[in-house]
Design a protein around this motif. Sequence first.
Motif, PDB file in Angstrom:
ATOM      1  N   LYS A  90       0.847  -1.186   0.000  1.00 29.12           N
ATOM      2  CA  LYS A  90       0.000   0.000   0.000  1.00 29.12           C
ATOM      3  C   LYS A  90       0.883   1.236   0.000  1.00 29.12           C
ATOM      4  N   GLU A  91       0.535   2.216  -0.807  1.00 28.11           N
ATOM      5  CA  GLU A  91       1.405   3.369  -0.970  1.00 28.11           C
ATOM      6  C   GLU A  91       1.068   4.508  -0.020  1.00 28.11           C
ATOM      7  N   GLN A  92      -0.205   4.677   0.360  1.00 28.91           N
ATOM      8  CA  GLN A  92      -0.538   5.834   1.176  1.00 28.91           C
ATOM      9  C   GLN A  92       0.023   5.684   2.587  1.00 28.91           C
ATOM     10  N   ASP A  93       0.270   6.812   3.231  1.00 30.46           N
ATOM     11  CA  ASP A  93       0.887   6.793   4.549  1.00 30.46           C
ATOM     12  C   ASP A  93      -0.054   7.219   5.652  1.00 30.46           C
ATOM     13  N   THR A  94      -1.249   7.720   5.342  1.00 32.49           N
ATOM     14  CA  THR A  94      -2.230   8.055   6.372  1.00 32.49           C
ATOM     15  C   THR A  94      -3.502   7.269   6.126  1.00 32.49           C
ATOM     16  N   TYR A  95      -4.261   7.083   7.212  1.00 33.92           N
ATOM     17  CA  TYR A  95      -5.417   6.196   7.174  1.00 33.92           C
ATOM     18  C   TYR A  95      -6.543   6.803   8.004  1.00 33.92           C
ATOM     19  N   ASP A  96      -7.753   6.377   7.714  1.00 30.83           N
ATOM     20  CA  ASP A  96      -8.878   6.852   8.524  1.00 30.83           C
ATOM     21  C   ASP A  96      -8.675   6.482   9.986  1.00 30.83           C
TER      22      ASP A  96
ATOM     23  N   ALA B 135       0.635   7.313  15.751  1.00 31.58           N
ATOM     24  CA  ALA B 135      -0.604   8.104  15.836  1.00 31.58           C
ATOM     25  C   ALA B 135      -0.702   9.150  14.739  1.00 31.58           C
ATOM     26  N   SER B 136       0.425   9.680  14.286  1.00 30.47           N
ATOM     27  CA  SER B 136       0.391  10.725  13.259  1.00 30.47           C
ATOM     28  C   SER B 136      -0.112  10.205  11.918  1.00 30.47           C
ATOM     29  N   ARG B 137      -0.187   8.888  11.753  1.00 27.66           N
ATOM     30  CA  ARG B 137      -0.675   8.311  10.496  1.00 27.66           C
ATOM     31  C   ARG B 137      -2.200   8.204  10.474  1.00 27.66           C
ATOM     32  N   ALA B 138      -2.854   8.598  11.567  1.00 26.29           N
ATOM     33  CA  ALA B 138      -4.314   8.532  11.651  1.00 26.29           C
ATOM     34  C   ALA B 138      -4.933   9.865  11.246  1.00 26.29           C
ATOM     35  N   ASP B 139      -5.801   9.840  10.245  1.00 22.30           N
ATOM     36  CA  ASP B 139      -6.528  11.047   9.865  1.00 22.30           C
ATOM     37  C   ASP B 139      -7.677  11.336  10.821  1.00 22.30           C
ATOM     38  N   HIS B 140      -8.290  10.256  11.375  1.00 22.71           N
ATOM     39  CA  HIS B 140      -9.489  10.456  12.182  1.00 22.71           C
ATOM     40  C   HIS B 140      -9.476   9.749  13.536  1.00 22.71           C
ATOM     41  N   ALA B 141      -8.889   8.550  13.648  1.00 28.71           N
ATOM     42  CA  ALA B 141      -9.063   7.767  14.875  1.00 28.71           C
ATOM     43  C   ALA B 141      -7.840   6.925  15.184  1.00 28.71           C
ATOM     44  N   VAL B 142      -7.608   6.742  16.485  1.00 31.10           N
ATOM     45  CA  VAL B 142      -6.573   5.832  16.980  1.00 31.10           C
ATOM     46  C   VAL B 142      -7.234   4.867  17.949  1.00 31.10           C
ATOM     47  N   ILE B 143      -6.933   3.581  17.790  1.00 25.62           N
ATOM     48  CA  ILE B 143      -7.553   2.517  18.585  1.00 25.62           C
ATOM     49  C   ILE B 143      -6.454   1.563  19.025  1.00 25.62           C
ATOM     50  N   ASP B 144      -6.624   0.952  20.205  1.00 24.78           N
ATOM     51  CA  ASP B 144      -5.695  -0.119  20.584  1.00 24.78           C
ATOM     52  C   ASP B 144      -6.472  -1.329  21.075  1.00 24.78           C
ATOM     53  N   VAL B 145      -5.846  -2.484  20.931  1.00 23.42           N
ATOM     54  CA  VAL B 145      -6.410  -3.737  21.444  1.00 23.42           C
ATOM     55  C   VAL B 145      -5.336  -4.460  22.255  1.00 23.42           C
ATOM     56  N   SER B 146      -4.584  -3.703  23.050  1.00 20.47           N
ATOM     57  CA  SER B 146      -3.425  -4.274  23.739  1.00 20.47           C
ATOM     58  C   SER B 146      -3.787  -5.090  24.967  1.00 20.47           C
ATOM     59  N   GLY B 147      -4.909  -4.766  25.638  1.00 21.49           N
ATOM     60  CA  GLY B 147      -5.299  -5.503  26.836  1.00 21.49           C
ATOM     61  C   GLY B 147      -5.167  -4.709  28.115  1.00 21.49           C
ATOM     62  N   VAL B 148      -4.465  -3.580  28.074  1.00 19.40           N
ATOM     63  CA  VAL B 148      -4.437  -2.636  29.177  1.00 19.40           C
ATOM     64  C   VAL B 148      -5.001  -1.332  28.623  1.00 19.40           C
ATOM     65  N   MET B 149      -5.601  -0.482  29.471  1.00 17.05           N
ATOM     66  CA  MET B 149      -6.311   0.674  28.907  1.00 17.05           C
ATOM     67  C   MET B 149      -5.776   2.035  29.339  1.00 17.05           C
ATOM     68  N   ALA B 150      -5.432   2.212  30.604  1.00 17.45           N
ATOM     69  CA  ALA B 150      -5.018   3.539  31.062  1.00 17.45           C
ATOM     70  C   ALA B 150      -3.771   4.055  30.332  1.00 17.45           C
ATOM     71  N   PRO B 151      -2.684   3.278  30.228  1.00 18.21           N
ATOM     72  CA  PRO B 151      -1.489   3.801  29.551  1.00 18.21           C
ATOM     73  C   PRO B 151      -1.707   4.141  28.077  1.00 18.21           C
ATOM     74  N   PRO B 152      -2.339   3.265  27.268  1.00 15.71           N
ATOM     75  CA  PRO B 152      -2.521   3.644  25.866  1.00 15.71           C
ATOM     76  C   PRO B 152      -3.430   4.848  25.676  1.00 15.71           C
ATOM     77  N   LEU B 153      -4.475   4.972  26.496  1.00 12.41           N
ATOM     78  CA  LEU B 153      -5.351   6.132  26.365  1.00 12.41           C
ATOM     79  C   LEU B 153      -4.605   7.413  26.716  1.00 12.41           C
TER      80      LEU B 153
END
Length: 285
Positions: free
Chosen positions: A67-73, A92-110
């Motif tokens: 894939k050539e583009q560098d930013t994503y929804d 995070a700078s590659r997100a045009d609209h949203a950042v999500i994580d599925v790491s299993g811990v919540m406070a640090p990533p948020l």
Amino acid sequence: MDVLIVGAGSMGIWLGTAIGSDATITYADVDREAAAAAAEATGGSVTTLDGDDTGRDDTVAGEDTQKEQDTYDAVCLAVPMAHVTEAIAEQASRADHAVIDVSGVMAPPLAAMREHAPDRERVSLHPLFAPERAPGSIAVVRDAEGPVTDDLLAALAARGNALVETTAAEHDDAMETVQAMTHATVLSFALAAESVPDGFETPIYEQLQTLAEQMTGGTPRVYADIQATFDGAEAIADAARTIADADPAELESLYQKAGARWHDDSETAADSPATADQPAEGADQ
């Protein structure tokens, strides 16, 4: 919707599969071949972690899906919890609209999302199941919601997953018991238990044996990350030492204390599942 999934392990593949019919998926991973394999498995494409594919190795499997583009929804971090905050800072700078994580811990990533993506939608997810057992319950914290994350969550719900709304503090506190304490208990049994002759099994032993077999068939790093992230194992060790040091009267008191925590007043001993392993009393009286 274009979605970049950073992390091509089992959780990244699960996420790509779960939202793939509603999004165009691209993978990035430190292991380029793993990213290519994930892309092939989910009908996605591949990019690099830095978005720069000049001088790439064309012998890597799946390179024709580049894939050539560098930013994503949306940018979704499906990396080990020990590395999620670093990954958010880098991606995070590659997100045009949203950042999500599925790491299993919540406070640090948020917290990392607020720092590095303050003007983006921010959601933390924790699928409370192994990918091969999907669908299931997914803990959800909507730190800054919007149309992109709403669509992604709707896609997960449409696959049969139950979205459990929570807070980062509530989730992380619960994981001390649900994961750290539980895993420490089962792993301790798996390490200490001796094999027994066939026919000697009791219902409770068989349940623990099943849990030990299930847990030790997983990924060691995942369990190590959980113990490193959440407290809980020390409490299990302290409780086990208290039981080991107790005399019969003290042990009976500990048993009653535990029973009071896990059974309401209306439940009788005869109704309790514990009676399945309870030895017969009064045989010599």
